[in-house]
Enzyme design. Structure first.
Site, PDB file in Angstrom:
ATOM      1  N   HIS A 115       0.815  -1.223   0.000  1.00  0.00           N
ATOM      2  CA  HIS A 115       0.000   0.000   0.000  1.00  0.00           C
ATOM      3  C   HIS A 115       0.849   1.274   0.000  1.00  0.00           C
ATOM      4  CE1 HIS A 115       0.803  -0.668   4.334  1.00  0.00           C
ATOM      5  NE2 HIS A 115       0.782   0.633   4.409  1.00  0.00           N
ATOM      6  N   HIS A 179       4.115   8.391  13.479  1.00  0.00           N
ATOM      7  CA  HIS A 179       3.254   7.225  13.716  1.00  0.00           C
ATOM      8  C   HIS A 179       4.092   6.001  14.074  1.00  0.00           C
ATOM      9  CE1 HIS A 179       4.398   6.363   9.586  1.00  0.00           C
ATOM     10  NE2 HIS A 179       3.626   5.318   9.444  1.00  0.00           N
TER      11      HIS A 179
END
Ligand SMILES: O=C(O)/C=C/c1cccc(O)c1O
Ligand SMILES: [Fe+2]
Length: 314
Positions: A115, A179
């Site tokens: 992705h 993140h």
């Protein structure tokens, strides 16, 4: 304008754990405006800097950087599967130029991507094979990691090559900002997972693929409830990082140690090296103007979610 850039966070959690409708609409608007600007620019060649998440690159041979001569997306989570349109002769010339410039990037004639590559191609160009693209992998999770300085030098070398083609070139950076999703770490996993990270994870059986994705989805659900269940997002760092890119001050990151970045903003924040490489590539065309800055911490997507465009002034 001969070069354009767009950098965008990615997240496989879209459609699985989504923020409020108003936030979704805001992000949709940001992405759709970027897509329109890119369509107006009408790139003849795209260079996409992106990371991998143990779907295509493993510890059997883990390069810091790899330039794809051919590539296929696996279609993890909801992302598109299939071949990218890689112009092999241009990619080969690019790899040669990069090595001549002193950056020892690996090459792959069968790059497997996830992705991290697929999402920007779908969102910004309408599909995996809508434009000729040179995929450039930057290792952002599997320690030891390349430094900011090396990512910048890679970007500069690719930018100089891209400029020499005389084409209208679009540089894309995919990932970040702050993140830390639950990506396994070789130093902390059992023997079975270590084997996966060393290469047997390339073709995961369906049940393991499902379990792997569910682990990330469950972590996102938990993160929404308790933003200390994972490394917290770091809006202050993210906005400082965006300032440095906008102001062409990314060289200031050269001295930052990888461990320091992990502590500040999470172990997957190293994906921002794709942004540094993309901006360094654009800077090889001369002065640039950044625009359309967007930032919002989105815990549902485990993402300090950012978007930034720039165009060369030459
Ligand atoms: O593939 C995974 O295991 C995790 C991917 C992920 C999750 C959240 C934000 C990201 O940038 C990711 O790549
Ligand atoms: Fe990622």
């Amino acid at each position: 304008m001969s070069a354009y850039l767009h950098c965008l966070s990615h997240t496989p959690l879209v459609g699985y754990v989504d923020p409020a409708q108003a936030v979704l609409a805001e992000v949709d608007e940001v992405v759709s405006a970027a897509r329109t600007r890119i369509a107006v620019f009408d790139p003849e060649l795209v260079v996409l800097f992106a990371p991998d998440h143990y779907n295509g690159f493993f510890y059997d041979v883990m390069p810091a950087f790899c330039i794809g001569m051919g590539a296929t997306a696996i279609g993890d989570f909801n992302s598109a599967a299939g071949p990218l349109d890689v112009p092999r002769d241009i990619a080969e010339a690019c790899a040669d130029a990069v090595l001549q410039a002193g950056v020892d990037a690996a090459v792959s004639y069968r790059m497997q991507v996830d992705h991290g590559f697929a999402q920007p191609l779908e969102l910004l160009l309408g599909g995996l094979a809508h434009k000729p693209v040179i995929p450039v992998f930057i290792n952002s999770v599997a320690v030891p990691l390349p430094s900011f300085a090396r990512a910048r030098l890679l970007g500069e070398a690719i930018g100089r090559f891209a400029r020499s083609t005389g084409k209208r070139v679009l540089f894309l950076g995919s990932g970040g900002l702050s993140h830390q999703p639950p990506v396994p770490e070789l130093a902390h996993v059992d023997a079975r997972m270590a084997d996966r990270l060393m290469g047997s994870g390339r073709d995961l059986p369906a049940n393991e693929r499902q379990a792997r994705q569910q682990r990330v989805i469950s972590a996102a659900e938990g993160f929404v409830l308790d933003q200390h269940s994972l490394h917290p997002l770091s809006p202050a760092w993210d906005n400082h990082f965006l300032d440095l890119l906008e102001q062409r001050r990314f060289v200031e990151l050269d001295g930052m140690a990888n461990a320091e970045l992990s502590t500040l903003a999470g172990k997957s924040t190293h994906e921002v090296k794709t942004w540094v490489a993309a901006f360094a590539a654009l800077a090889a065309f001369g002065d640039y103007q950044a625009s359309a800055r967007y930032y919002r911490p989105i815990p549902e997507w485990i993402a300090g979610f950012g978007s930034l465009s720039a165009h060369s002034l030459t």
